[in-house]
Design an enzyme around this catalytic site. Structure first.
Site, PDB file in Angstrom:
ATOM      1  CG  ASN A 169      -0.272  12.205   8.892  1.00  0.00           C
ATOM      2  OD1 ASN A 169      -0.794  13.207   9.381  1.00  0.00           O
ATOM      3  ND2 ASN A 169      -0.419  11.873   7.627  1.00  0.00           N
ATOM      4  CB  CYS A 182       0.551   6.188  11.553  1.00  0.00           C
ATOM      5  SG  CYS A 182       0.479   5.295   9.995  1.00  0.00           S
ATOM      6  CD  GLU A 205      -3.577   6.011  13.758  1.00  0.00           C
ATOM      7  OE1 GLU A 205      -2.679   6.667  13.199  1.00  0.00           O
ATOM      8  OE2 GLU A 205      -4.422   5.351  13.138  1.00  0.00           O
TER       9      GLU A 205
HETATM   10  N1  THU Z   1      -1.843   7.327   8.332  1.00  0.00           N
HETATM   11  C1  THU Z   1      -1.931   7.522   9.670  1.00  0.00           C
HETATM   12  O1  THU Z   1      -1.388   8.504  10.213  1.00  0.00           O
HETATM   13  N2  THU Z   1      -2.612   6.619  10.409  1.00  0.00           N
HETATM   14  C2  THU Z   1      -3.252   5.537   9.899  1.00  0.00           C
HETATM   15  O2  THU Z   1      -3.767   4.724  10.657  1.00  0.00           O
HETATM   16  C3  THU Z   1      -3.347   5.354   8.447  1.00  0.00           C
HETATM   17  C4  THU Z   1      -2.427   6.205   7.622  1.00  0.00           C
HETATM   18  C5  THU Z   1      -1.068   8.284   7.530  1.00  0.00           C
HETATM   19  C6  THU Z   1       0.210   7.745   6.953  1.00  0.00           C
HETATM   20  C7  THU Z   1       0.434   8.656   5.785  1.00  0.00           C
HETATM   21  O3  THU Z   1       1.121   9.824   6.249  1.00  0.00           O
HETATM   22  C8  THU Z   1      -0.961   9.043   5.341  1.00  0.00           C
HETATM   23  O4  THU Z   1      -1.828   8.713   6.422  1.00  0.00           O
HETATM   24  C9  THU Z   1      -1.431   8.329   4.079  1.00  0.00           C
HETATM   25  O5  THU Z   1      -1.297   6.952   4.221  1.00  0.00           O
END
Ligand code: THU
Length: 149
Positions: free
Chosen positions: A44, A55, A57
């Site tokens: 992320n 995010c 993914e």
């Molecule tokens: N986050 C992800 O990278 N993937 C997800 O599927 C859920 C949330 C990240 C976004 C943000 O940087 C942190 O997790 C908190 O929400």
């Protein structure tokens, strides 16, 4: 759990070390398995303008797409956890992809004509939850709705 799952969760854990998450302090790593056996990772990337954060993914799938391999996606592993004082992800509870990421993974799933396997783990521990993308995002809107196959 399968070698595939173990490999992807290990790669996702490694990727999470590069999370840029100074606001949420929640590190996420993702690892995408391609049909040639190669693995593309992402973490992320948060932003001072919070809503612009990306995010793990989404970063991983975008990297796959940027190398022209969106049709080669087979599976994805995801891990996450709150960061400790040293910036390392903690915890063993599996993290599942958010709704937006499920839609992003669906683009790859439909373009690759595979019901992509989604392995979810925590920063530590042996618990890996296995899903299919169609279970996480049933009856998805996707490329075929716009006449793209
Ligand atoms: N986050 C992800 O990278 N993937 C997800 O599927 C859920 C949330 C990240 C976004 C943000 O940087 C942190 O997790 C908190 O929400």
């Amino acid at each position: 759990m399968s070698d595939e799952a173990t490999r992807l969760i290990a790669a996702a854990r490694e990727a999470a070390r590069n999370a840029h998450a100074p606001y949420s302090h929640f590190a996420v790593g993702a690892a995408v398995l391609l049909s040639d056996g190669s693995v593309v990772t992402g973490a992320n990337v948060e932003n001072a303008s919070y809503g612009l954060s990306l995010c793990a993914e989404t970063v991983a799938i975008a990297s796959v797409s940027a190398s022209g391999r969106l049709r080669d996606v087979v599976a994805i592993g995801v891990i996450g956890g709150m960061m400790d004082a040293d910036g390392a992800a903690t915890g063993s509870e599996p993290v599942r992809p958010c709704g937006r990421c499920r839609q992003v993974i669906n683009e790859a799933a439909q373009m690759s004509r595979r019901d992509v396997a989604v392995y979810c783990g925590g920063a530590h521990g042996d618990t890996i939850a296995r899903y299919t993308l169609s279970a996480l995002l049933p009856d998805a809107f996707g490329p075929s709705d716009l006449g793209i196959d």
